[in-house]
Write an enzyme that holds these catalytic residues in place. Sequence first.
Site, PDB file in Angstrom:
ATOM      1  N   GLY A  17       0.835  -1.193   0.000  1.00 36.60           N
ATOM      2  CA  GLY A  17       0.000   0.000   0.000  1.00 36.60           C
ATOM      3  C   GLY A  17       0.869   1.242   0.000  1.00 36.60           C
ATOM      4  N   CYS A  18       0.356   2.295   0.565  1.00 34.76           N
ATOM      5  CA  CYS A  18       1.078   3.562   0.620  1.00 34.76           C
ATOM      6  C   CYS A  18       2.429   3.374   1.308  1.00 34.76           C
ATOM      7  CB  CYS A  18       0.244   4.589   1.383  1.00 34.76           C
ATOM      8  SG  CYS A  18       1.084   6.150   1.615  1.00 34.76           S
ATOM      9  N   PHE A  19       3.497   3.767   0.646  1.00 32.01           N
ATOM     10  CA  PHE A  19       4.820   3.543   1.228  1.00 32.01           C
ATOM     11  C   PHE A  19       5.058   4.351   2.493  1.00 32.01           C
ATOM     12  CE2 PHE A  19       6.410   5.951  -2.807  1.00 32.01           C
ATOM     13  CZ  PHE A  19       5.956   7.178  -2.351  1.00 32.01           C
ATOM     14  N   TRP A  20       4.348   5.452   2.682  1.00 25.85           N
ATOM     15  CA  TRP A  20       4.509   6.229   3.911  1.00 25.85           C
ATOM     16  C   TRP A  20       4.294   5.365   5.148  1.00 25.85           C
ATOM     17  CZ3 TRP A  20       0.649  10.706   2.527  1.00 25.85           C
ATOM     18  CH2 TRP A  20       1.196  11.507   1.521  1.00 25.85           C
TER      19      TRP A  20
END
Length: 172
Positions: free
Chosen positions: A11-14
Amino acid sequence: MATERAIFAGGCFWCMVQPFEEREGILSVISGYTGGNVENPTYEQVKKHLTGHTEAVEIIFDNSKITYQSLVELYWTLTDPTDAFGQFEDRGDNYRPVIFVENEEQEKIAKESKAQLQASGNFDSPIVTSIETVQKFWPAEDYHQGFYKKNPEDYAQSSKIRHDFLEKQWKK
Protein backbone atom coordinates in the site's frame (compact mmCIF):
# COMPACT_ATOMS: atom_id res chain seq x y z
CA MET A 1 28.95 -6.42 8.48
CA ALA A 2 27.02 -8.32 5.82
CA THR A 3 24.20 -6.31 4.30
CA GLU A 4 21.20 -7.54 2.42
CA ARG A 5 18.27 -5.89 0.69
CA ALA A 6 14.53 -6.51 1.00
CA ILE A 7 11.78 -4.84 -1.03
CA PHE A 8 8.17 -4.90 0.11
CA ALA A 9 5.04 -3.30 -1.32
CA GLY A 10 2.12 -2.94 1.05
CA GLY A 11 0.00 0.00 0.00
CA CYS A 12 1.08 3.56 0.62
CA PHE A 13 4.82 3.54 1.23
CA TRP A 14 4.51 6.23 3.91
CA CYS A 15 2.94 3.65 6.22
CA MET A 16 5.59 1.01 5.60
CA VAL A 17 8.67 2.97 6.67
CA GLN A 18 8.40 3.51 10.43
CA PRO A 19 7.80 -0.12 11.51
CA PHE A 20 10.93 -1.25 9.66
CA GLU A 21 13.07 1.75 10.65
CA GLU A 22 12.43 1.03 14.32
CA ARG A 23 14.05 -2.43 14.16
CA GLU A 24 17.63 -3.02 15.23
CA GLY A 25 19.83 -3.92 12.29
CA ILE A 26 17.97 -1.78 9.77
CA LEU A 27 20.42 0.51 7.99
CA SER A 28 18.01 2.35 5.69
CA VAL A 29 14.41 2.35 4.51
CA ILE A 30 13.74 4.18 1.25
CA SER A 31 10.30 4.84 -0.23
CA GLY A 32 10.11 4.28 -3.97
CA TYR A 33 8.64 2.55 -6.97
CA THR A 34 9.27 -0.82 -8.61
CA GLY A 35 7.75 -3.30 -10.99
CA GLY A 36 6.90 -0.88 -13.77
CA ASN A 37 7.92 -0.12 -17.32
CA VAL A 38 8.97 3.55 -17.18
CA GLU A 39 12.45 4.78 -16.27
CA ASN A 40 12.68 7.19 -13.34
CA PRO A 41 8.94 7.39 -12.60
CA THR A 42 7.45 10.28 -10.64
CA TYR A 43 4.83 10.09 -7.93
CA GLU A 44 2.30 11.82 -10.18
CA GLN A 45 2.85 9.24 -12.94
CA VAL A 46 2.60 6.28 -10.55
CA LYS A 47 -0.47 7.72 -8.82
CA LYS A 48 -2.22 8.08 -12.18
CA HIS A 49 -1.38 4.45 -13.11
CA LEU A 50 0.76 5.51 -16.08
CA THR A 51 3.87 3.44 -15.34
CA GLY A 52 2.90 0.01 -14.00
CA HIS A 53 4.95 0.67 -10.85
CA THR A 54 3.99 -0.26 -7.32
CA GLU A 55 4.81 1.89 -4.28
CA ALA A 56 7.33 -0.03 -2.20
CA VAL A 57 10.06 0.29 0.40
CA GLU A 58 13.66 -0.77 -0.08
CA ILE A 59 15.22 -1.95 3.17
CA ILE A 60 18.97 -2.36 3.61
CA PHE A 61 19.74 -4.41 6.69
CA ASP A 62 22.59 -6.01 8.59
CA ASN A 63 21.75 -9.70 8.39
CA SER A 64 23.90 -10.45 11.44
CA LYS A 65 21.42 -8.41 13.53
CA ILE A 66 18.09 -9.07 11.82
CA THR A 67 17.04 -11.80 9.42
CA TYR A 68 15.12 -11.64 6.19
CA GLN A 69 12.66 -14.09 7.78
CA SER A 70 11.90 -11.64 10.59
CA LEU A 71 11.36 -8.84 8.05
CA VAL A 72 8.88 -10.99 6.13
CA GLU A 73 7.04 -11.80 9.36
CA LEU A 74 6.87 -8.08 10.21
CA TYR A 75 5.67 -7.32 6.67
CA TRP A 76 2.61 -9.57 7.08
CA THR A 77 1.54 -7.64 10.19
CA LEU A 78 1.61 -4.36 8.24
CA THR A 79 -0.73 -5.42 5.44
CA ASP A 80 -4.03 -7.04 4.59
CA PRO A 81 -2.65 -10.03 2.67
CA THR A 82 -6.13 -10.96 1.43
CA ASP A 83 -6.56 -7.79 -0.66
CA ALA A 84 -4.82 -7.95 -4.04
CA PHE A 85 -6.30 -4.68 -5.33
CA GLY A 86 -4.64 -2.22 -2.97
CA GLN A 87 -4.34 -1.73 0.74
CA PHE A 88 -6.95 -0.16 2.97
CA GLU A 89 -8.08 3.20 1.58
CA ASP A 90 -5.41 3.11 -1.14
CA ARG A 91 -6.78 1.31 -4.19
CA GLY A 92 -5.23 0.17 -7.45
CA ASP A 93 -2.30 -1.82 -8.78
CA ASN A 94 0.18 0.81 -7.57
CA TYR A 95 -0.80 -0.15 -4.01
CA ARG A 96 -0.92 -3.94 -4.41
CA PRO A 97 0.84 -6.12 -1.81
CA VAL A 98 4.03 -7.75 -3.11
CA ILE A 99 7.13 -9.32 -1.63
CA PHE A 100 9.88 -8.73 -4.19
CA VAL A 101 12.61 -11.38 -3.88
CA GLU A 102 16.23 -11.06 -4.96
CA ASN A 103 17.33 -14.68 -4.86
CA GLU A 104 16.21 -18.27 -4.30
CA GLU A 105 16.71 -18.06 -0.53
CA GLN A 106 14.45 -15.02 -0.20
CA GLU A 107 11.89 -16.69 -2.47
CA LYS A 108 11.92 -19.86 -0.34
CA ILE A 109 11.50 -17.88 2.88
CA ALA A 110 8.68 -15.75 1.44
CA LYS A 111 6.77 -18.73 0.01
CA GLU A 112 7.10 -20.79 3.20
CA SER A 113 6.00 -17.83 5.30
CA LYS A 114 3.00 -17.21 3.04
CA ALA A 115 1.99 -20.88 3.31
CA GLN A 116 2.30 -20.75 7.10
CA LEU A 117 0.15 -17.62 7.24
CA GLN A 118 -2.50 -19.28 5.07
CA ALA A 119 -2.47 -22.40 7.27
CA SER A 120 -2.69 -20.33 10.47
CA GLY A 121 -6.39 -19.62 10.01
CA ASN A 122 -5.90 -15.95 10.94
CA PHE A 123 -7.71 -14.94 7.77
CA ASP A 124 -10.98 -16.24 6.35
CA SER A 125 -9.97 -15.38 2.78
CA PRO A 126 -6.97 -16.67 0.82
CA ILE A 127 -3.59 -14.97 1.15
CA VAL A 128 -3.15 -13.23 -2.22
CA THR A 129 0.04 -11.23 -1.69
CA SER A 130 2.28 -11.77 -4.72
CA ILE A 131 5.85 -12.99 -4.50
CA GLU A 132 7.76 -11.66 -7.50
CA THR A 133 11.31 -11.31 -8.72
CA VAL A 134 12.72 -7.90 -7.88
CA GLN A 135 12.94 -5.31 -10.61
CA LYS A 136 14.73 -1.97 -10.67
CA PHE A 137 13.87 0.12 -7.63
CA TRP A 138 13.48 3.86 -8.14
CA PRO A 139 13.67 6.04 -4.99
CA ALA A 140 10.68 8.35 -4.61
CA GLU A 141 11.00 12.11 -4.44
CA ASP A 142 12.65 13.56 -1.32
CA TYR A 143 9.39 14.81 0.20
CA HIS A 144 8.23 11.18 0.52
CA GLN A 145 11.31 10.05 2.45
CA GLY A 146 10.73 9.86 6.20
CA PHE A 147 7.22 11.24 5.69
CA TYR A 148 6.04 10.11 9.14
CA LYS A 149 8.78 12.22 10.77
CA LYS A 150 8.30 15.32 8.62
CA ASN A 151 4.47 15.29 8.66
CA PRO A 152 3.28 13.45 11.78
CA GLU A 153 -0.28 14.80 11.66
CA ASP A 154 -0.78 13.97 7.98
CA TYR A 155 0.80 10.57 8.55
CA ALA A 156 -1.50 9.80 11.49
CA GLN A 157 -4.57 10.77 9.48
CA SER A 158 -3.51 8.85 6.36
CA SER A 159 -2.67 5.70 8.30
CA LYS A 160 -5.67 5.53 10.66
CA ILE A 161 -7.74 2.98 8.68
CA ARG A 162 -4.65 0.79 8.29
CA HIS A 163 -3.77 0.95 11.98
CA ASP A 164 -7.33 0.20 13.08
CA PHE A 165 -7.49 -2.90 10.83
CA LEU A 166 -4.06 -4.16 11.85
CA GLU A 167 -4.73 -3.73 15.55
CA LYS A 168 -8.00 -5.65 15.26
CA GLN A 169 -6.63 -8.36 12.93
CA TRP A 170 -3.32 -9.14 14.63
CA LYS A 171 -4.49 -8.90 18.25
CA LYS A 172 -6.70 -11.98 17.83
